[in-house]
Design a protein around this motif. Sequence first.
Motif, PDB file in Angstrom:
ATOM      1  N   LEU A 152       1.224  -1.402   0.107  1.00 16.04           N
ATOM      2  CA  LEU A 152      -0.002   0.106  -0.056  1.00 16.04           C
ATOM      3  C   LEU A 152       0.672   1.242   0.268  1.00 16.04           C
ATOM      4  CD1 LEU A 152      -2.851  -1.238   2.599  1.00 16.04           C
ATOM      5  CD2 LEU A 152      -2.466  -1.437  -0.107  1.00 16.04           C
ATOM      6  N   PHE A 157      -1.325   3.022  -4.907  1.00 14.91           N
ATOM      7  CA  PHE A 157      -2.481   3.564  -3.971  1.00 14.91           C
ATOM      8  C   PHE A 157      -2.608   4.229  -3.639  1.00 14.91           C
ATOM      9  CE2 PHE A 157      -3.623   2.617   1.078  1.00 14.91           C
ATOM     10  CZ  PHE A 157      -5.040   2.525   0.457  1.00 14.91           C
ATOM     11  N   PRO A 160      -4.293   6.825  -6.933  1.00 14.85           N
ATOM     12  CA  PRO A 160      -4.110   6.331  -8.115  1.00 14.85           C
ATOM     13  C   PRO A 160      -4.340   6.804  -8.881  1.00 14.85           C
ATOM     14  CG  PRO A 160      -5.795   5.433  -5.576  1.00 14.85           C
ATOM     15  CD  PRO A 160      -4.594   6.826  -5.532  1.00 14.85           C
ATOM     16  N   LEU A 247     -11.025  -3.259  -2.024  1.00 11.01           N
ATOM     17  CA  LEU A 247      -9.746  -2.510  -2.647  1.00 11.01           C
ATOM     18  C   LEU A 247     -10.673  -1.658  -3.594  1.00 11.01           C
ATOM     19  CD1 LEU A 247      -7.312  -2.312  -4.298  1.00 11.01           C
ATOM     20  CD2 LEU A 247      -7.550  -4.275  -5.656  1.00 11.01           C
ATOM     21  N   LEU A 251      -9.651   2.752  -3.020  1.00  9.11           N
ATOM     22  CA  LEU A 251      -9.559   2.843  -4.313  1.00  9.11           C
ATOM     23  C   LEU A 251     -10.100   4.394  -4.134  1.00  9.11           C
ATOM     24  CD1 LEU A 251      -8.732   0.528  -6.665  1.00  9.11           C
ATOM     25  CD2 LEU A 251      -7.001   1.679  -5.915  1.00  9.11           C
TER      26      LEU A 251
END
Length: 346
Positions: A152, A157, A160, A247, A251
């Motif tokens: 991460l 991440f 993004p 996930l 994001l």
Amino acid sequence: MVSTVRTDTALGFGLYAYIYLFHMPAMILLSGVFAKPAVNPKAIKSTVQLLVVWLVWEGIWAVIHAVVEQKALSKNFLVSPAWTLWFLVTLATMRVLLPYIARLRHPLLVSIGLALIAPLFEGIGVHFSSARTLAFLPFFVVGWLARERGWLTGEWFLKPHIRARAWAWALLGGVAALFSLAPGGFKEFWRIDRWLTHRDSYSWMFEHAPIGSFGPSGDGFVGWIGFAISGLLISLILLAVAAAMTLAVLLVVPRSHSAITVWGAHTLYVYLLHGVVVWFLRESGFIDLVGELGWIGVVVLSLLATGLAVVLSMRWVTRVFRVIIEPKFDWLLQKEQREEEPKPVG
């Protein structure tokens, strides 16, 4: 609040199932990010704190049931955590298991295997939150691995790309559309909500929440094999969907600091205190009364739930209720020794 009336409307059922697809996996994953496999005084104290809070709140719920409902202590008192308290037991258990899991060559694969295989045994269930602990263990392990291996910390991440955010929104929107467009809001075809709570074995879930006409059939060993494969397949799919949605949520969450960031630091207060408020609203009949409004009632309850979460995140709440959310228990522990003892001279 919506959980109480989730089966009354298609909107309520869809909203409940949609949230439950990812919200606990996301919380468990974030808990894993801050966990460490080291067995040191700090880690021990953190785990003991969870257990102390759990015991305090088991006592609070016992008093509430005794005073309001005139109920005596259940024979499962402290064995089956009261309502929302399963999370504290699960999190404490995961922290105890982590030092051992961390020594495995493939910790994530082992945790996934446990999550899929454990419900095959009918003994798995709510006792000491065993079913939920093993079901959510992969997310805890992923959170720990993400910090350990720097998953991460990359640009993908931290910043993004617009395409990644678009994919995340598309996934979240697509799952929402699935629940919205399904006849009866998906409820008539599959009581998926019973699978998403991960409280029971496969046998219980197939009995109380079959997927239409699909389900294991046959007797003997062949029938058991069909039952096992069906349960494993469904759980694996739900595990994959939960991972993808978790996930996606991570994001799309804004990276900038805001008032919501401050509220996020008080999630334990929201988690524990909201149960008492919701319980009283439910027992008074208020939630059922609002639920009779149909989809409008679901919207109203959702707004009330959001407002309750905001209020319980305020600093005055932390000051007033700190004694039961973050109780002092240093007197239970031995005096912490220095991590590095001075070497003798000569």
